[in-house]
Each structure stands twice: as C-alpha cells, then as structure tokens.
Design a protein around this motif. Structure first.
Motif, PDB file in Angstrom:
ATOM      1  N   TRP A 298       0.826  -1.214   0.000  1.00 41.91           N
ATOM      2  CA  TRP A 298       0.000   0.000   0.000  1.00 41.91           C
ATOM      3  C   TRP A 298       0.854   1.255   0.000  1.00 41.91           C
ATOM      4  N   SER A 299       1.959   1.229   0.740  1.00 39.30           N
ATOM      5  CA  SER A 299       2.793   2.427   0.842  1.00 39.30           C
ATOM      6  C   SER A 299       3.366   2.813  -0.511  1.00 39.30           C
ATOM      7  N   ALA A 300       3.758   1.810  -1.321  1.00 47.78           N
ATOM      8  CA  ALA A 300       4.290   2.122  -2.655  1.00 47.78           C
ATOM      9  C   ALA A 300       3.202   2.690  -3.548  1.00 47.78           C
ATOM     10  N   LYS A 301       1.973   2.213  -3.359  1.00 51.04           N
ATOM     11  CA  LYS A 301       0.869   2.673  -4.199  1.00 51.04           C
ATOM     12  C   LYS A 301       0.519   4.132  -3.919  1.00 51.04           C
ATOM     13  N   LEU A 302       0.625   4.535  -2.683  1.00 48.31           N
ATOM     14  CA  LEU A 302       0.210   5.884  -2.311  1.00 48.31           C
ATOM     15  C   LEU A 302       1.369   6.844  -2.082  1.00 48.31           C
ATOM     16  N   SER A 303       2.596   6.408  -2.272  1.00 55.81           N
ATOM     17  CA  SER A 303       3.748   7.242  -1.970  1.00 55.81           C
ATOM     18  C   SER A 303       4.211   7.952  -3.222  1.00 55.81           C
ATOM     19  N   SER A 304       3.908   9.228  -3.288  1.00 59.30           N
ATOM     20  CA  SER A 304       4.211   9.985  -4.491  1.00 59.30           C
ATOM     21  C   SER A 304       5.703  10.198  -4.679  1.00 59.30           C
ATOM     22  N   HIS A 305       6.489  10.128  -3.594  1.00 67.31           N
ATOM     23  CA  HIS A 305       7.920  10.359  -3.769  1.00 67.31           C
ATOM     24  C   HIS A 305       8.594   9.225  -4.529  1.00 67.31           C
ATOM     25  N   LEU A 306       7.959   8.047  -4.545  1.00 68.77           N
ATOM     26  CA  LEU A 306       8.528   6.941  -5.311  1.00 68.77           C
ATOM     27  C   LEU A 306       8.272   7.090  -6.796  1.00 68.77           C
ATOM     28  N   HIS A 307       7.372   8.001  -7.176  1.00 68.32           N
ATOM     29  CA  HIS A 307       7.012   8.147  -8.580  1.00 68.32           C
ATOM     30  C   HIS A 307       7.850   9.202  -9.291  1.00 68.32           C
ATOM     31  N   SER A 308       8.814   9.783  -8.595  1.00 69.62           N
ATOM     32  CA  SER A 308       9.652  10.791  -9.217  1.00 69.62           C
ATOM     33  C   SER A 308      10.724  10.176 -10.107  1.00 69.62           C
ATOM     34  N   PHE A 309      10.819   8.857 -10.064  1.00 68.63           N
ATOM     35  CA  PHE A 309      11.801   8.174 -10.888  1.00 68.63           C
ATOM     36  C   PHE A 309      11.089   7.522 -12.053  1.00 68.63           C
ATOM     37  N   ILE A 310      11.604   7.727 -13.256  1.00 66.38           N
ATOM     38  CA  ILE A 310      10.902   7.242 -14.436  1.00 66.38           C
ATOM     39  C   ILE A 310      10.873   5.718 -14.504  1.00 66.38           C
ATOM     40  N   ASP A 311      11.843   5.057 -13.871  1.00 70.60           N
ATOM     41  CA  ASP A 311      11.890   3.606 -13.966  1.00 70.60           C
ATOM     42  C   ASP A 311      10.854   2.934 -13.083  1.00 70.60           C
ATOM     43  N   GLU A 312       9.963   3.720 -12.449  1.00 76.52           N
ATOM     44  CA  GLU A 312       8.920   3.140 -11.620  1.00 76.52           C
ATOM     45  C   GLU A 312       7.577   3.067 -12.338  1.00 76.52           C
ATOM     46  N   ASP A 313       7.470   3.544 -13.561  1.00 74.78           N
ATOM     47  CA  ASP A 313       6.179   3.628 -14.244  1.00 74.78           C
ATOM     48  C   ASP A 313       5.488   2.282 -14.341  1.00 74.78           C
ATOM     49  N   ARG A 314       6.202   1.302 -14.875  1.00 73.42           N
ATOM     50  CA  ARG A 314       5.584  -0.019 -15.053  1.00 73.42           C
ATOM     51  C   ARG A 314       5.288  -0.681 -13.723  1.00 73.42           C
ATOM     52  N   ALA A 315       6.176  -0.523 -12.751  1.00 74.37           N
ATOM     53  CA  ALA A 315       5.959  -1.141 -11.441  1.00 74.37           C
ATOM     54  C   ALA A 315       4.734  -0.544 -10.752  1.00 74.37           C
ATOM     55  N   ILE A 316       4.606   0.782 -10.788  1.00 69.69           N
ATOM     56  CA  ILE A 316       3.465   1.427 -10.148  1.00 69.69           C
ATOM     57  C   ILE A 316       2.169   1.035 -10.843  1.00 69.69           C
ATOM     58  N   PHE A 317       2.195   0.962 -12.171  1.00 68.12           N
ATOM     59  CA  PHE A 317       0.995   0.550 -12.902  1.00 68.12           C
ATOM     60  C   PHE A 317       0.600  -0.874 -12.529  1.00 68.12           C
ATOM     61  N   PHE A 318       1.571  -1.754 -12.373  1.00 66.94           N
ATOM     62  CA  PHE A 318       1.280  -3.138 -11.991  1.00 66.94           C
ATOM     63  C   PHE A 318       0.703  -3.203 -10.582  1.00 66.94           C
ATOM     64  N   ILE A 319       1.236  -2.380  -9.671  1.00 68.42           N
ATOM     65  CA  ILE A 319       0.708  -2.359  -8.302  1.00 68.42           C
ATOM     66  C   ILE A 319      -0.723  -1.837  -8.291  1.00 68.42           C
ATOM     67  N   GLU A 320      -1.005  -0.832  -9.086  1.00 67.74           N
ATOM     68  CA  GLU A 320      -2.368  -0.316  -9.176  1.00 67.74           C
ATOM     69  C   GLU A 320      -3.315  -1.390  -9.711  1.00 67.74           C
ATOM     70  N   PHE A 321      -2.861  -2.150 -10.689  1.00 68.96           N
ATOM     71  CA  PHE A 321      -3.683  -3.237 -11.230  1.00 68.96           C
ATOM     72  C   PHE A 321      -3.966  -4.289 -10.159  1.00 68.96           C
ATOM     73  N   LEU A 322      -2.943  -4.648  -9.384  1.00 69.59           N
ATOM     74  CA  LEU A 322      -3.140  -5.633  -8.319  1.00 69.59           C
ATOM     75  C   LEU A 322      -4.080  -5.108  -7.244  1.00 69.59           C
ATOM     76  N   GLU A 323      -4.023  -3.810  -6.968  1.00 71.94           N
ATOM     77  CA  GLU A 323      -4.936  -3.231  -5.989  1.00 71.94           C
ATOM     78  C   GLU A 323      -6.379  -3.332  -6.454  1.00 71.94           C
ATOM     79  N   MET A 324      -6.608  -3.149  -7.762  1.00 62.37           N
ATOM     80  CA  MET A 324      -7.958  -3.338  -8.300  1.00 62.37           C
ATOM     81  C   MET A 324      -8.432  -4.779  -8.077  1.00 62.37           C
ATOM     82  N   ALA A 325      -7.535  -5.733  -8.317  1.00 61.45           N
ATOM     83  CA  ALA A 325      -7.891  -7.140  -8.128  1.00 61.45           C
ATOM     84  C   ALA A 325      -8.180  -7.437  -6.656  1.00 61.45           C
ATOM     85  N   ARG A 326      -7.390  -6.848  -5.753  1.00 53.63           N
ATOM     86  CA  ARG A 326      -7.630  -7.067  -4.324  1.00 53.63           C
ATOM     87  C   ARG A 326      -8.984  -6.513  -3.902  1.00 53.63           C
TER      88      ARG A 326
END
Length: 510
Positions: free
Chosen positions: A408-436
């Motif tokens: 959950w912390s990665a999903k809601l932590s905006s400071h982790l999104h300042s790095f471009i290499d997190e785009d796919r990871a954050i999108f995948f976490i958001e998808f898993l949150e929808m499934a949960r």
C-alpha cells in the motif's frame, strides 16, 4: 541512455499515463459488473444485500407492505407474491456501459498509435489525442441525453453526491462504493498528473515537476477518498441510535492513511534537494533521514491495521480476533455452507435455500456489541461458522490481502514516482490493488448477508429490519421498524422523485 530507462520511455510512449488512467477506470467498471454478476451467480440477491433497490424509485411497486424490504421473489405474509426483475437487469446495464466505454477508449488509443507509430519524437506532438479523449469521456459522464447507459451514469453521480453530503444515514452501498474508491486514490492523483502532461509545457514521457504549493495538490487529491470514508465513519458514530465504538475505530484506520500520503509528499523535497536537510553524498538518501523512518512507520501501522480490520470486521473471521477466554474444542469439522429456510426469510438475501429441518441444524450466534462480548469459541481454521464460498477461497484471500496491503505504501507514496523507472511497477501495483478490491467486495457482501441472517434468526418471524450502521456490530447495526414507520421511511430514503412521492400518497390513502 541505459537500457532500463530506454524501455521505460518506450513504455510511456506506447502507453502514456492518461491512457493508463482511463484503462484503470474502465477496469473498475468491469470489476463492479463482475461483482454484481458473481454475487447473483452465488445465489445472493445483490440488490438487497447492497440496498441498491432502496435508492431506485423506479423499482418500487405499488405494494402497500413491501416498501420496507428489498425486492424478493419469496411470498410475504400479507401481500402475496412480488415480482422482481431478473438479476441480469442489475449487472447487464453495467456491462453495456463498460462496452461503450471500452469501444471509445480503444478507438482513441488506436488513433494515438496510428499517429505516433511508436516514435518517441512524435509522442508530445500528438499528446492532444488523450486530452480530447478524456474530455469526451467526461462530457459523456455528465451528458443529460439518454445514451451510453444514462441510468447507470446517473446512479454513479448520485452515489458520489450521497457519499459527500449524506448526514443522517450511511447506506451499505455507500460504504462499499467509498471503499472501492480508496483503491482508486493513486488513479485520482494520476488524473492530475495527466492533465499537467497534456497542458502546454508538459510531456507524456516524463512526470511533470511539482514545485512550490503545487506539490501538495497530488497528495490532497489522493487523500480525498480516505477523507470521504473517514467522514462516513464519523457520521455513523455520531448517530443517536449508535451504541458501538466500532465506527470510531474504523475512522482511526482511515485517518492513519493521511500521514503516509503527506509524509511521502514531503520526501519529494528531500529527493529534489538532499543538501537542504543536511544530507551529503551522492548515494541513496533513504533511511538516512528521520522523515523516511517516520513515513515507513506510519505505512506499516496503516497496512497492518487495515489488514486486521479486513479480516476481523469486514470479513467476519475469527483468525485475528482477540479473545479473553479460549475454548478447548477449537478444532472441529470445517464450516458448512449457509442453509436458509425456503419461505421464511423476508429479506431473501440468498436466492436458494434448504428445508426447515436443515435450517434448524444451523443455529447461528449473533455478533454482539461492545457491551456483550461474543462467545469465546473459535471457529475451525480461524474463519466463521457460515461460509458461502468454497473453503480454499478464504485462506487464499487472506494471504493475498496481506501481501497487497503491505504494498500500500508504494501505491500511495508519491515520492517513489519521481523516478521514471517506476512507471511499469506502479501501474502493476495499481492493477493488483484493483484485483484485491474486487475480491474484497465478494467477501464483504457475503459477511453482511451472513450478519443480517444472524440478526433475523434471533428475532420473531416477520420482524422488519433496517440496516442503520454498516460498520457497527450486529446488534447496533440494525433496528426494528414499526408497520407505519417502515413504509414511510423507505419511501423517504428512495428519494424526492415524483414517483416516490406519488407512491407514498397511495400508501397513506390505504
């Protein structure tokens, strides 16, 4: 340019953030349709369980004694048989709305792909395409014309309005709706980022810079769903009929999300200028500052608290419930499926049932309030005595909920999104949150069905009940209605529409 960065830029060029936001929005519509469809397939009357019929005046019949109860095909004591629509009329329109949405989204994405041809240099030239698409879908949402599932769109807007301003009663459907939207908190923040990318000066390839007061817009938007749910809990707790502290404890759970969101936003300043806070060196700063450790502690508290609440109160399991006494006979046969009498349930939350003799064998103990602790007996496997789904579903759901709650912390932590290499990871976490959340809805509604069945089993046959506090204990969560009061209240809750008013006048004449 490093290969990982090149891959991320390619991913952002082919599937930029505005399209990811629209995709996850459509996934939410599809998930809700499958929730309603799945509940009906399991034999649960989703309209009654979620109180959906309560808010739909067009579904009220001119039956003088049926207004206080959900629509049911079972016979009642006074009014004879009542006819209700097929369950497909509940989830069918949602499916059609999703298909309309998906067609528009696919056409817009196809136009974007044809224009850019995966050329990074053309991405920002045609960034107006997702902007026009988002604007068109917004206009369709608020369109007054009877096209593209107007009734479902109106229900969606009405649900938002009710969640924001309701002060006298929180319906169970509003609780589920608001909880679902907490899973879209990051998506709501991505809407703001998408707008910044589309406007002049922005780029679809890189996240927009957040400077000055603008850096607090993103966390504020992400906190709105939790603030709405926090408000609902306080409204339930402040009701004069409430006798439980559980809504207050639930409000504290949502309040613990705010430190995670805003502490994360504060860390963006540290990531942008570490020397400002006395951090030296070119290596990673995480863990070197007390702000990060405070954020990590708040994220851990919220994740574990939310998981415990899911398992104990949203799903009704005994796995993590604190007991003062322990039963020596905690190991027994696995829980059996719920068996209801065929013609004695006035709510008919389940569409099927067994004979009366079978129902007598299933004597259910009701969940007591704060002044009446539940019996000390633990049910097998740490679950509960009544299960509507296959047994292996529950340990799987508990494990998945624990793992995804900890992300959950990665999903809601905006400071982790300042790095471009997190785009796919954050999108995948958001998808898993929808499934949960999709999985959570099934178990949450199932527990509400079982809980109401337990309350009704302890009352005389034909007693009229109304759910008054979804987050309260079983006894505090329901109230008995008198004959006249039940008919008048149900019409008032249906809305101020002309149909509901005419229906009430006809009841008064009778």
């Amino acid at each position: 340019m490093d290969d990982p960065i090149r891959e991320e830029i390619t991913f952002s060029a082919r599937f930029p953030l505005p399209f990811r936001v629209l995709f996850l929005g459509g996934l939410g519509v599809l998930g809700w349709a499958t929730n309603l469809h799945g509940l009906s397939a399991l034999g649960i009357d989703a309209a009654s369980a979620l109180e959906l019929s309560t808010h739909q005046p067009h579904r009220l019949t001119h039956h003088p004694y049926s207004a206080s109860e959900p629509d049911t095909p079972l016979p009642t004591a006074r009014g004879g048989w009542k006819l209700v629509p097929h369950p497909a009329t509940l989830y069918g329109p949602v499916y059609r709305l999703f298909f309309c949405y998906a067609i528009v989204l696919c056409l817009g994405w196809a136009c974007y792909q044809h224009a850019t041809r995966a050329d990074v240099g053309l991405v920002d030239v045609y960034k107006f395409v997702p902007g026009v698409l988002m604007l068109f879908l917004l206009m369709m949402l608020v369109s007054p014309f009877d096209v593209a599932g107007k009734r479902e769109r109106d229900k969606f807007l009405h649900s938002i309005r009710r969640c924001l301003i309701s002060k006298h009663r929180i319906h169970f459907s509003d609780v589920v709706f608001a909880d679902i939207f907490t899973s879209f908190a990051k998506v709501l923040g991505d809407v703001w980022l998408s707008v910044c990318m589309i406007l002049p000066g922005g780029s679809l390839l890189y996240p927009p810079p957040q400077q000055g007061l603008a850096r607090w817009i993103l966390p504020t938007l992400m906190s709105i769903p939790y603030a709405v749910r926090f408000r609902q809990c306080l409204v339930e707790y402040s009701l004069t009929t409430n006798e439980s502290k559980r809504p207050l404890y639930n409000a504290i759970k949502y309040a613990t999300s705010f430190p995670v969101i805003f502490l994360s936003a504060a860390q963006r300043q540290v990531a942008a200028d570490p020397e400002l806070l006395g951090l030296t060196g070119s290596g990673p700063w995480y863990g070197e500052h007390s702000l990060f450790r405070l954020w990590l502690l708040s994220a851990l508290i919220n994740s574990l608290y939310s998981f415990w609440w899911d398992v104990t109160y949203d799903w009704g399991f005994d796995l993590l419930r604190v007991r003062e006494k322990k039963s020596s006979s905690s190991v027994g046969s696995p829980p059996r499926q719920l068996m209801l009498p065929r013609l004695h349930s006035r709510s008919a939350l389940l569409a099927s049932g067994q004979d009366d003799d079978d129902s007598t064998e299933e004597q259910l103990g009701t969940e007591q309030g704060d002044n009446h602790p539940r019996p000390s007996r633990r049910y097998p496997y740490g679950l509960r005595s009544v299960l509507l789904l296959p047994l292996p579903v529950y340990p799987f759901a508990i494990l998945v909920d624990l793992v995804l709650r900890l992300t959950w912390s990665a999903k809601l932590s905006s400071h982790l999104h300042s790095f471009i290499d997190e785009d796919r990871a954050i999108f995948f976490i958001e998808f898993l949150e929808m499934a949960r959340r999709w999985m959570w809805v099934f178990l949450r509604v199932e527990w509400e069905v079982v809980r109401e069945r337990e309350v009704r089993a302890a009352l005389p046959p034909g007693t009229r009940l109304r759910r008054r506090a979804p987050d309260a204990s079983a006894e505090a969560g329901y109230e008995m209605l008198g004959e006249r009061e039940s008919r008048a209240n149900s019409v008032e809750e249906a809305g101020a529409g002309a149909e509901a008013e005419d229906w009430r006048k006809s009841v008064d004449r009778d």
